[in-house]
Design a protein around this motif. Structure first.
Motif, PDB file in Angstrom:
ATOM      1  N   GLN A  21      -6.056 -30.381  33.207  1.00  0.00           N
ATOM      2  CA  GLN A  21      -6.357 -28.965  33.424  1.00  0.00           C
ATOM      3  C   GLN A  21      -5.214 -28.065  32.948  1.00  0.00           C
ATOM      4  N   PHE A 233     -14.778 -14.671  42.535  1.00  0.00           N
ATOM      5  CA  PHE A 233     -13.734 -15.690  42.535  1.00  0.00           C
ATOM      6  C   PHE A 233     -13.648 -16.312  43.924  1.00  0.00           C
ATOM      7  N   GLN A 237      -8.304 -18.685  44.166  1.00  0.00           N
ATOM      8  CA  GLN A 237      -8.113 -18.238  42.788  1.00  0.00           C
ATOM      9  C   GLN A 237      -7.442 -16.874  42.741  1.00  0.00           C
ATOM     10  N   GLU A 258     -12.420 -31.326  43.499  1.00  0.00           N
ATOM     11  CA  GLU A 258     -13.124 -30.081  43.196  1.00  0.00           C
ATOM     12  C   GLU A 258     -12.233 -28.868  43.399  1.00  0.00           C
ATOM     13  N   VAL A 261      -9.643 -28.624  40.470  1.00  0.00           N
ATOM     14  CA  VAL A 261     -10.232 -28.039  39.260  1.00  0.00           C
ATOM     15  C   VAL A 261     -10.433 -26.533  39.436  1.00  0.00           C
ATOM     16  N   SER A 262     -10.922 -26.133  40.603  1.00  0.00           N
ATOM     17  CA  SER A 262     -11.149 -24.714  40.863  1.00  0.00           C
ATOM     18  C   SER A 262      -9.845 -23.925  40.848  1.00  0.00           C
ATOM     19  N   ASN A 263      -8.807 -24.480  41.474  1.00  0.00           N
ATOM     20  CA  ASN A 263      -7.521 -23.780  41.531  1.00  0.00           C
ATOM     21  C   ASN A 263      -6.844 -23.703  40.170  1.00  0.00           C
ATOM     22  N   SER A 264      -7.197 -24.607  39.272  1.00  0.00           N
ATOM     23  CA  SER A 264      -6.596 -24.616  37.938  1.00  0.00           C
ATOM     24  C   SER A 264      -7.259 -23.614  36.998  1.00  0.00           C
ATOM     25  N   ARG A 265      -8.384 -23.086  37.405  1.00  0.00           N
ATOM     26  CA  ARG A 265      -9.094 -22.119  36.573  1.00  0.00           C
ATOM     27  C   ARG A 265      -8.384 -20.770  36.619  1.00  0.00           C
ATOM     28  N   ALA A 266      -7.902 -20.330  35.470  1.00  0.00           N
ATOM     29  CA  ALA A 266      -7.187 -19.050  35.405  1.00  0.00           C
ATOM     30  C   ALA A 266      -8.180 -17.898  35.490  1.00  0.00           C
ATOM     31  N   VAL A 267      -7.942 -16.984  36.422  1.00  0.00           N
ATOM     32  CA  VAL A 267      -8.775 -15.792  36.539  1.00  0.00           C
ATOM     33  C   VAL A 267      -7.882 -14.571  36.358  1.00  0.00           C
TER      34      VAL A 267
END
Length: 301
Positions: A21, A233, A237, A258, A261-267
């Motif tokens: 990620q 979000f 996040q 899960e 992966v969610s925390n690695s998503r840059a917003v």
């Protein structure tokens, strides 16, 4: 170990996913666990299985911390690094070695010079500091370039932005590493009442999780969660994105795939979002010390 242990094969899978990620700054500690099962043993396990990942990861290890507190003498630092190198056994170099806390009985210049000698000898790649004040950062950097400064930074703990720490790092071009960017899990929004924590959870001993403090602090969580829901979000996040917006590198931890992966998503947060988050911080001051007792006295030295 104050938290529930994770079996090495499971933890290794999480680490592999984190790297995939893009999370390549890995932080651990010699005292995160027992003398025979701590962060370094997990790293040895991982890199023995994925030797090709060793050059992809920046490994930062904290040490020189005993049951009695930090030990910053040259002898203690050398012994701590020697132990870390021994456990890793060539599977991975220590890119950054951090004193877990400043030893109040040893001038920072002496400690940093001892670590500088270890850099010169090739035992470690760079020097990190943890929970240090702005003046200490400048004093340390005058002896040897500091590779990273690790502090607690989150919507719950914005202190480094106001006490000169973040500014000192910016002036000296030192990466600022933010541990507990999710407020020890409270900013995941999964902990809305104390009963959401197991009875033996170590966080129950922390001042911010005392009943009266928790009742106040959950107000901030609820406000952040409302903003996150409006933006599509997760609360986590938004909390992580806020840390990134401050110019810091967040290092959240997770034992669930899960969530990793969610925390690695840059917003991205808008200026309006940032303004609203500032209002939330100002409107819902956090109650309770971070650690309490002797450990609190070792912060921002």
């Amino acid at each position: 170990m104050p938290w529930a242990p994770v079996e090495y094969p499971v933890a290794s899978g999480l680490l592999k996913a984190a790297l995939e990620q893009g999370a390549n700054f890995w932080n651990g500690g010699i005292h995160y666990g027992t003398p025979t099962a701590n962060s370094l043993h997990l790293m040895k396990y991982y890199f023995d299985r994925y030797p090709e990942d060793a050059e992809k990861v920046v490994l930062s290890i904290k040490g020189a911390f005993s049951a009695a507190g930090p030990v910053g003498s040259p002898e203690a630092l050398r012994a701590s690094v020697k132990e870390a190198v021994k456990v890793l056994d060539g599977s991975k170099t220590i890119d950054i070695f951090e004193m877990a806390r400043v030893d109040p009985n040893v001038p920072i210049e002496i400690s940093v010079q001892a670590l500088a000698d270890l850099v010169e000898e090739g035992k470690i790649g760079g020097i990190g500091l943890s929970e240090v004040g702005a003046k200490t950062i400048h004093r340390a950097h005058a002896v040897h370039a500091i590779a990273a400064v690790e502090v607690e930074l989150s919507l719950f703990t914005p202190d480094p932005l106001n006490n000169g720490i973040a500014l000192a790092c910016q002036e000296l071009n030192i990466p600022l590493i933010a541990y507990s960017p999710l407020g020890r899990g409270q900013l995941t929004s999964d902990i809305r009442k104390l009963e959401d924590l197991p009875a033996d959870d170590f966080r129950r001993k922390k001042p911010r999780f005392a009943p009266e403090a928790f009742e106040q602090n959950v107000k901030l969580v609820e406000a952040v969660s409302h903003l996150a829901e409006h933006r599509g979000f997760t609360t986590a996040q938004v909390a992580i994105a806020w840390v990134v917006h401050q110019g810091a590198i967040p290092i959240p931890g997770s034992t669930k795939m899960e969530r990793l992966v969610s925390n690695s998503r840059a917003v991205s947060l808008s200026q309006e979002d940032m303004s609203e988050l500032k209002d939330i911080i100002d409107s819902f001051p956090v109650a309770g010390e971070r650690y309490g007792g002797a450990h609190e006295a070792l912060l921002n030295m």
